[in-house]
Design an enzyme around this catalytic site. Structure first.
Site, PDB file in Angstrom:
ATOM      1  N   LYS A 419      -8.305  -3.998  30.073  1.00  0.00           N
ATOM      2  CA  LYS A 419      -8.382  -2.553  30.313  1.00  0.00           C
ATOM      3  C   LYS A 419      -7.134  -1.824  29.820  1.00  0.00           C
ATOM      4  O   LYS A 419      -7.091  -0.594  29.779  1.00  0.00           O
ATOM      5  CB  LYS A 419      -8.621  -2.278  31.797  1.00  0.00           C
ATOM      6  CG  LYS A 419      -9.982  -2.754  32.284  1.00  0.00           C
ATOM      7  CD  LYS A 419     -10.146  -2.577  33.765  1.00  0.00           C
ATOM      8  CE  LYS A 419     -11.539  -3.003  34.215  1.00  0.00           C
ATOM      9  NZ  LYS A 419     -11.817  -4.435  33.956  1.00  0.00           N
ATOM     10  N   GLY A 459     -15.344 -14.195  40.737  1.00  0.00           N
ATOM     11  CA  GLY A 459     -14.995 -14.710  42.048  1.00  0.00           C
ATOM     12  C   GLY A 459     -13.734 -14.125  42.638  1.00  0.00           C
ATOM     13  O   GLY A 459     -13.391 -14.425  43.785  1.00  0.00           O
ATOM     14  N   SER A 460     -13.025 -13.293  41.877  1.00  0.00           N
ATOM     15  CA  SER A 460     -11.809 -12.690  42.428  1.00  0.00           C
ATOM     16  C   SER A 460     -12.187 -11.575  43.395  1.00  0.00           C
ATOM     17  O   SER A 460     -13.320 -11.096  43.410  1.00  0.00           O
ATOM     18  CB  SER A 460     -10.927 -12.132  41.302  1.00  0.00           C
ATOM     19  OG  SER A 460     -11.589 -11.082  40.625  1.00  0.00           O
TER      20      SER A 460
END
Length: 630
Positions: A419, A459-460
């Site tokens: 990002k 999964g974070s």
């Protein structure tokens, strides 16, 4: 405990009946050979041979049982009897008959020579029949116990794993009503052949057709050695059927002989991403971590905690977990103390915003390596609170970098994000500024400052899959911002592996970039997860498109146009060429940005753009236009 005693009793009973059966077979084979030797006329057998036979019964029986025990004839699971067990039976019978010959020769009680040969043949046949008959009876009972509600299974893969799996299914007491109806394999030479009586009906192109033709209820992917790309492509075809999808785990279980019905697991959405994991040069990691003092900021977070897990296994002199959130820090501390009781792990609570706290930590511990993972990362929240993003991400990174430079840290590795490339949101822009901070320090410091840029981490905390799972468990709808939005994905261990390897490659100023393969449509990810959770889109589960959130892009980039790529020893890790910027006035602008953030300036975006020119916040018109595209 009762179940264990019951199993032991059943084993003793089975062994007892096997021993009784073998006693009868051993002596019956010798007697039958005598009868055959004298033209099937018992009356014509000389009395001395009958005497030898009866005198030999007890010693010969004991010899035979000892030999059978040594060959583990009473230790095998005969419901799984195969060619290997048949070889063992032949070897045991031949050795037994050789011992019979030696014993009778020593004792002077010889039988006709032909009897020894024929009795060996009879014994092999009788022993083999008794063992394999047990398997046949179990198979027959398995078929007999089946009810009309059978589960029809298709197996993908006609290799060794499929063969073992089919045997397991046929013999398992847990899959009485399961039957393998057809097999799929991409090897055209196998198409039309049979495995255990089940036909290989075609290649992957036949999956949907065969599923309908055979009324398949469940598909099991049984190619443990398949690449993730092959697995993804095949499973994407399978999920278009109405069948439950199962999979056998990795190829190591073939080597360990662990394949059984308990190895089968449900297909996870990760199986559909289709990218092989990153290979990491463990030796180089151990070389620069072992015996060093290592500090992880944000050590209790998703990435930080995994960094701590992998680092502590490489025997650092001291591992410092630094985090503002005490619960997260406590959890990883307790985990490491249990798994690595001898490791020197120090857990410190503090904020990267607090320069005085950082100074005290660096002065006391003087870390050799710093992994900077502390950051605010949620895009929508940072759009609402841009000053906090600047304080934590920009000022926090600046503070840690100053301390690393001041106290002689050898390596500094910062966690960045895709990002940060041409950012349209505050979070991405602050991470781009962090990269610029790192590159600025790298140009004038003895410390090797580098950044690691990667995409979304599965999964974070706050990632899309856990969110989708919660929404599905709640009955829906599953919310997707835009049907065309795409993202790059990687697992937490992969992300950490990249960070660790970047530290090994670090020379100063690099931005390491992972080749993460093809991006994934979030819409497809949601549909796959709905399907794998047992729901049908449009019937008992819905997807709701909510529109792009402030600052959110339809796609993320890993590299800016100005950056070129250099290869590293790992073909999946590249180095982005540093983009030149005005370093002379950079820290002046950075100081103004810091003052504005702590002064709680109303709209700080203009100052962010001044520091990071690639930051181009979306206008309300652009947001409205993309929302109408829904």
């Amino acid at each position: 405990m009762n179940e264990t005693k019951k199993d032991k009793m059943q084993l003793l009973v089975r062994r007892f009946f096997l021993i009784i059966t073998d006693i009868l077979l051993v002596n019956g084979s010798v007697f039958l050979s005598l009868i055959m030797r004298f033209d099937v006329d018992i009356a014509s057998i000389p009395a001395e041979y009958m005497k030898v036979y009866f005198d030999n019964i007890i010693p010969f029986t004991l010899i035979a049982l000892i030999i059978f025990w040594c060959f583990k004839m009473y230790h095998s699971l005969w419901q799984y009897a195969s060619i290997a067990e048949l070889y063992k039976i032949v070897e045991a019978c031949v050795v037994t008959e050789a011992a019979h010959i030696c014993f009778t020769a020593i004792m002077g009680w010889m039988l006709p020579r032909a009897c020894y040969f024929t009795s060996c043949i009879f014994l092999i046949f009788a022993m083999g029949s008794s063992r394999f008959m047990y398997r046949m009876i179990r198979t027959a009972l398995h078929d007999y116990r089946q009810t009309g509600d059978e589960t029809r299974i298709m197996i993908i893969g006609a290799g060794d794993a499929a063969n073992v799996l089919m045997r397991e299914i046929q013999n398992s007491r847990y899959m009485i009503n399961s039957v393998v109806s057809c097999i799929i394999d991409d090897d055209h030479k196998k198409v039309g052949k049979y495995i255990r009586g089940v036909k290989v009906v075609g290649t992957r192109e036949k999956i949907k057709e065969a599923a309908k033709l055979y009324g398949i209820d469940e598909i099991i992917f049984a190619i443990p050695s398949a690449s993730n790309e092959v697995k993804r492509d095949v499973l994407n075809i399978c999920k278009e059927t109405e069948c439950d999808l199962k999979i056998l785990p990795g190829v190591y279980q073939m080597v360990d002989g662990e394949i059984n019905v308990n190895s089968i697991r449900n297909v996870d959405v990760l199986d559909l991403l289709g990218r092989d994991p990153i290979d990491v040069d463990i030796e180089s990691i151990m070389g620069y971590v072992k015996g060093k003092t290592v500090m992880v900021t944000g050590g209790g977070g998703s990435i930080g905690s995994e960094l701590c897990r992998q680092l502590v296994s490489h025997q650092p002199k001291c591992l410092i977990i630094f985090d503002i959130y005490e619960n997260n820090a406590y959890d990883i501390q307790q985990e490491l103390q249990i798994n690595y009781p001898d490791a020197n792990v120090v857990t410190l609570i503090g904020s990267v915003r607090n320069e005085s706290r950082l100074e005290a930590v660096f002065a006391e511990y003087r870390p050799d390596i710093v992994y900077h993972a502390a950051a605010h990362k949620h895009v929508p929240l940072m759009e609402i609170s841009p000053n906090e993003a600047v304080k934590n991400n920009v000022v926090g990174t600046w503070n840690v970098a100053k301390m690393a430079d001041k106290y002689g840290t050898a390596r500094f590795v910062m966690i960045s994000t895709d990002k940060a490339v041409n950012p349209t949101n505050v979070m991405g822009a602050t991470k781009r500024i962090c990269e610029m901070v790192i590159q600025s320090f790298a140009a004038c410091s003895k410390t090797n400052f580098v950044a690691v840029r990667f995409g979304n981490v599965l999964g974070s905390n706050g990632s899309v899959i856990p969110l989708f799972k919660k929404q599905i468990e709640a009955g829906g709808p599953v919310t997707v911002t835009h049907p065309d939005i795409i993202r790059y994905f990687m697992t937490i261990p992969e992300a950490v592996s990249l960070v660790l390897q970047a530290g090994a490659y670090a020379k100063g100023g690099e931005i390491f970039i992972l080749d993460m393969g093809d991006p994934v449509k979030i819409d497809d990810l949601a549909k796959n997860l709905i399907r794998l959770s047992g729901y049908t889109l449009g019937i008992n589960m819905e997807i709701k498109y909510t529109g792009l959130r402030p600052g959110e892009k339809l796609y993320e980039e890993l590299l800016m146009k100005e950056e070129g790529l250099q290869d590293t020893k790992n073909r999946l890790i590249h180095i982005g060429k540093p983009i030149e910027f005005d370093r002379e006035h950079f820290f002046e602008h950075l100081e103004k940005l810091k003052e504005a953030a702590y002064s709680e300036t109303g709209d700080i975006r203009a100052l962010i753009h001044q520091v990071a020119p690639t930051y181009k916040p979306k206008t309300e018109a652009q947001q409205e236009h993309e929302g109408q595209a829904l």
